[in-house]
Design a protein around this motif. Sequence first.
Motif, PDB file in Angstrom:
ATOM      1  N   LYS A  65       7.649   2.376   0.490  1.00 56.08           N
ATOM      2  CA  LYS A  65       7.333   1.055  -0.056  1.00 56.08           C
ATOM      3  C   LYS A  65       7.547  -0.067   0.959  1.00 56.08           C
ATOM      4  O   LYS A  65       7.550  -1.237   0.599  1.00 56.08           O
ATOM      5  N   TRP A  66       7.723   0.283   2.210  1.00 56.13           N
ATOM      6  CA  TRP A  66       7.892  -0.740   3.236  1.00 56.13           C
ATOM      7  C   TRP A  66       6.644  -1.616   3.372  1.00 56.13           C
ATOM      8  O   TRP A  66       6.717  -2.752   3.810  1.00 56.13           O
ATOM      9  N   ASN A  67       5.488  -1.076   3.018  1.00 54.62           N
ATOM     10  CA  ASN A  67       4.253  -1.854   3.132  1.00 54.62           C
ATOM     11  C   ASN A  67       4.188  -2.999   2.136  1.00 54.62           C
ATOM     12  O   ASN A  67       3.317  -3.864   2.224  1.00 54.62           O
ATOM     13  N   LEU A  77       6.773  -5.131   1.666  1.00 53.08           N
ATOM     14  CA  LEU A  77       7.741  -6.156   2.067  1.00 53.08           C
ATOM     15  C   LEU A  77       7.043  -7.352   2.706  1.00 53.08           C
ATOM     16  O   LEU A  77       5.826  -7.359   2.911  1.00 53.08           O
ATOM     17  N   SER A 109       5.706  -0.090   9.257  1.00 52.72           N
ATOM     18  CA  SER A 109       4.812   0.639   8.352  1.00 52.72           C
ATOM     19  C   SER A 109       3.349   0.488   8.756  1.00 52.72           C
ATOM     20  O   SER A 109       2.510   1.301   8.375  1.00 52.72           O
ATOM     21  N   SER A 131      18.426  -0.699  -1.497  1.00 50.07           N
ATOM     22  CA  SER A 131      17.760   0.152  -0.510  1.00 50.07           C
ATOM     23  C   SER A 131      16.309   0.380  -0.940  1.00 50.07           C
ATOM     24  O   SER A 131      16.043   0.697  -2.108  1.00 50.07           O
ATOM     25  N   ILE A 132      15.378   0.157  -0.021  1.00 47.34           N
ATOM     26  CA  ILE A 132      13.952   0.321  -0.312  1.00 47.34           C
ATOM     27  C   ILE A 132      13.454   1.567   0.406  1.00 47.34           C
ATOM     28  O   ILE A 132      13.604   1.681   1.620  1.00 47.34           O
ATOM     29  N   ASP A 161       9.050  -8.947   7.974  1.00 48.04           N
ATOM     30  CA  ASP A 161      10.088  -7.931   7.870  1.00 48.04           C
ATOM     31  C   ASP A 161       9.786  -6.818   8.879  1.00 48.04           C
ATOM     32  O   ASP A 161       8.664  -6.317   8.950  1.00 48.04           O
ATOM     33  N   GLN A 185      11.117   4.210   2.358  1.00 45.00           N
ATOM     34  CA  GLN A 185      10.141   3.949   3.420  1.00 45.00           C
ATOM     35  C   GLN A 185       8.715   3.903   2.893  1.00 45.00           C
ATOM     36  O   GLN A 185       7.873   3.185   3.420  1.00 45.00           O
ATOM     37  N   ARG A 215      10.611  -3.789   8.842  1.00 44.15           N
ATOM     38  CA  ARG A 215      10.198  -2.547   8.192  1.00 44.15           C
ATOM     39  C   ARG A 215       8.713  -2.568   7.853  1.00 44.15           C
ATOM     40  O   ARG A 215       8.017  -1.549   7.955  1.00 44.15           O
ATOM     41  N   PHE A 216       8.186  -3.743   7.440  1.00 45.97           N
ATOM     42  CA  PHE A 216       6.760  -3.853   7.176  1.00 45.97           C
ATOM     43  C   PHE A 216       5.963  -3.637   8.459  1.00 45.97           C
ATOM     44  O   PHE A 216       4.955  -2.929   8.473  1.00 45.97           O
ATOM     45  N   THR A 225       0.556  -3.648  -1.229  1.00 42.82           N
ATOM     46  CA  THR A 225       0.659  -4.262   0.102  1.00 42.82           C
ATOM     47  C   THR A 225       0.374  -5.750   0.021  1.00 42.82           C
ATOM     48  O   THR A 225       0.983  -6.559   0.733  1.00 42.82           O
TER      49      THR A 225
END
Length: 552
Positions: A513-515, A517, A527, A508-509, A521, A511, A523-524, A371
Amino acid sequence: MPLPKNTVSAVYRDEKTRRYKGNPSIEALPPKLHTQHIKKYFTGKVDFDVRDIYENDIDRIHMVSSLLDDFFQPLTMHVDFERKLSLLIRKGYVGRNLSDGSLRKHLQNGYERIMDGDLEARVFKGSSSTASSMLLTGVPGCGKSSTVNLILSTYPQVIFHEKYNFTQLVYLKIDCPHDGGIKNLCINFFRALDRVLDTDYETIYVKKRHNIETLLSLIPQVANKYGLGVLVIDEIQHLYGRSSGGAGNMMSFFVAMENSIGLPVVFIGTPKAREIFERELRLGRRILGAGSLTWEPMENRQVINPESGKIKKNEWHFFTDVLWKYQWLKERDLVLSEEIRDCWYDLSQGIHDIVVKLFVLAQIRAITTKTERITPKLMEKVYYDDLKPVHSILGALRSKDPERIAQYEDLTLPGIEKRILKLSTVITDALNKEDFPRVDYNGNKDALRLHNLLLAANCEESRVIPLVQKVFDEHPDVSIHELLRIVLDWYGSNDSKEKELKPKVIKSIPQSKWNTLESNDLRFKLSQNNDGDLYNRLKKDSLIFDVNSWLQ
């Protein structure tokens, strides 16, 4: 002839305070500290270099862990306590002067007390006490013992006065025995004395099976023999609930010792200790009046400046702002947000020890999970996973119920070193499983540092390795900052050629590993929202335009 360990030769200086003039025991002490000196001497020395955030994960975990030992931020309560202790030590020596015979009178009185078995015996009318005592209480974990040790370390413990052939013991710190027994307290006293002065009083007095009355009369005599400046007794709450009048007898001994030989005593304990002193009126009246200090956890209370209308910074803001600077995280936020600060306070309740440990564990978790920044969600996860042993007392503090708080004598976080070691193992295992090439550049630390700097700049490791090897072959004597610029130029030129040849492919990442980013972002942000509702997260971050408020 060399002096024994812990001993320095007396160096006298002129005292500005008239009642201290001509007293060798006071004039040999270090100068009285002003506020700026206290803050300077007590502030912890944390070895922090912002470039270290690009070191490998294992090294960063060790750097973060250093905060547990090295970080100390003096606050108002520490300054107040140092001033009281400084006054207490010097005041106690006023009635025990090496040069005018008053100390000799106290020694003669001590001899009479031993012979008569009476702590109150006094031969010379002129041998009056100028000492006073002090009680320091506070919730567990607020730094009482560590602060006392830090303040005492500003004094030499033993001073040898060659002119008077006299050894002065400035301070002695002992722990109150867990069973609250008087005999065990006497044993702790003589044992601590032997450890500092390399004497053998424990064998001479304790192992000869002297009764408690004799041991109690010997303590003041030995204390006077070495001109003891202050006796510090920690964990005094162990006297609470002592049966058979043990607490009362020990309190009577402390009163008699202060009155008869002029020895100041500092008592340290949890809130339970206050009840002991309140029951014993002779000591309680003196200590709970002018000489009592109570340390509470830091408060997260907003105070408005009436002149400017702005919120005044309190000690909680100051403490956390200073601590927040020591982050070894690649995506760290430079400014502490109020959302994180409020979450931090709610989880730690402002207890100094828990505040630091939560911060350390949060950084380590941020490193292990990739993270690389501290968020409220991450802090909450650390609290529920790693701070379980202290949930009950923190819950009591949230309740603001004095009776619930007083139930707790201790606040410890066991196994924190084991937890850090376990997280280090997680990182090692993760590194062993990764499929990209790893090199050590033949032990070249500058090459490894450059390697990590490039990775932090979002460069692909497979392309970084040959470029680092190449730049050190071609420019072995260039500074690392210049090498970084050269490699980035090479990397950028190759990147441009690749872009011309093929279009950019967005990977494509998952979910999980969204933390990892970027902080901006979406997505972060999702998360970090516990309920998975992106709208609420964006609204909380003020990224949703409030139409209703605008229309109003």
